[in-house]
Design a protein around this motif. Structure first.
Motif, PDB file in Angstrom:
ATOM      1  N   PHE A   1      -0.019  -0.069  -5.276  1.00  0.00           N
ATOM      2  CA  PHE A   1      -1.007  -0.410  -6.303  1.00  0.00           C
ATOM      3  C   PHE A   1      -2.421  -0.171  -5.763  1.00  0.00           C
ATOM      4  N   GLU A   2      -2.658  -0.611  -4.536  1.00  0.00           N
ATOM      5  CA  GLU A   2      -3.968  -0.423  -3.923  1.00  0.00           C
ATOM      6  C   GLU A   2      -4.295   1.065  -3.780  1.00  0.00           C
ATOM      7  N   ALA A   3      -3.330   1.851  -3.308  1.00  0.00           N
ATOM      8  CA  ALA A   3      -3.562   3.285  -3.108  1.00  0.00           C
ATOM      9  C   ALA A   3      -3.828   4.001  -4.432  1.00  0.00           C
ATOM     10  N   GLU A   4      -3.061   3.686  -5.440  1.00  0.00           N
ATOM     11  CA  GLU A   4      -3.222   4.371  -6.727  1.00  0.00           C
ATOM     12  C   GLU A   4      -4.512   3.970  -7.433  1.00  0.00           C
ATOM     13  N   THR A   5      -4.939   2.707  -7.300  1.00  0.00           N
ATOM     14  CA  THR A   5      -6.219   2.328  -7.912  1.00  0.00           C
ATOM     15  C   THR A   5      -7.374   3.003  -7.170  1.00  0.00           C
TER      16      THR A   5
ATOM     17  N   THR B   1       2.755   1.579 -10.817  1.00  0.00           N
ATOM     18  CA  THR B   1       2.837   0.644  -9.691  1.00  0.00           C
ATOM     19  C   THR B   1       2.909  -0.793 -10.181  1.00  0.00           C
ATOM     20  N   CYS B   2       2.229  -1.077 -11.260  1.00  0.00           N
ATOM     21  CA  CYS B   2       2.311  -2.419 -11.846  1.00  0.00           C
ATOM     22  C   CYS B   2       3.742  -2.696 -12.301  1.00  0.00           C
ATOM     23  N   LYS B   3       4.305  -1.738 -13.024  1.00  0.00           N
ATOM     24  CA  LYS B   3       5.663  -1.897 -13.537  1.00  0.00           C
ATOM     25  C   LYS B   3       6.678  -2.063 -12.409  1.00  0.00           C
ATOM     26  N   ALA B   4       6.542  -1.259 -11.370  1.00  0.00           N
ATOM     27  CA  ALA B   4       7.486  -1.332 -10.251  1.00  0.00           C
ATOM     28  C   ALA B   4       7.489  -2.720  -9.619  1.00  0.00           C
TER      29      ALA B   4
END
Length: 151
Positions: free
Chosen positions: A111-115, A140-143
């Motif tokens: 989540f951090e990397a994708e944001t 990433t949120c869904k996962a």
């Protein structure tokens, strides 16, 4: 009914100021991690909604910068918001967060990397790339929710 551009931007700006404050600081996690994470995830949800609205309205991508940055700042804090013992009270967090913390932390890292990538892409002006990256953030949120959040 569709609002005019100024009203829509003013509404988004107000929501973002509130959301950004909750995402970027507020209560110290050591004071009350349950409260802090609830406020942070609610603000994160609002930031996601604000970005979605910008795409739907065809507004300038520059409006995505603040909510994307707020989400990226919050993402860095996620693992610390789940210290041992914070599974008590009114929470949707599954016990697996604490029993499988390495995987939870890895998902939070994604989540951090994708944001962070979203923040970088906003300045490019490439709407297609920004939309694709926004989808990756949502993934990433869904996962994490699929494994670690009770609905």
């Amino acid at each position: 009914m569709r609002k005019n551009g100024f009203t829509t931007l003013a509404t988004l700006a107000g929501a973002l100021l509130i959301g950004t404050a909750a995402l970027s600081g507020g209560v110290n996690a050591s004071d009350d991690p349950l409260k802090t994470r609830k406020e942070g995830f609610e603000a994160n949800k609002k930031a996601m909604g604000a970005i979605k609205k910008i795409f739907e309205d065809g507004a300038d991508l520059g409006g995505i910068a603040a909510p994307a940055q707020a989400m990226a700042d919050f993402a860095k804090r996620v693992p610390a918001l789940f210290p041992p013992g914070s599974d008590k009270g009114e929470t949707k967090a599954k016990p697996a967060i604490w029993t499988n913390n390495a995987d939870f932390t890895a998902k939070a890292g994604a989540f951090e990397a994708e944001t962070a990538k979203l923040v970088q892409l906003v300045g490019s002006g490439d709407k297609s790339a920004v939309q694709k990256q926004f989808g990756a953030v949502g993934g990433t949120c869904k996962a994490c929710h699929d494994s670690y959040r009770s609905e």
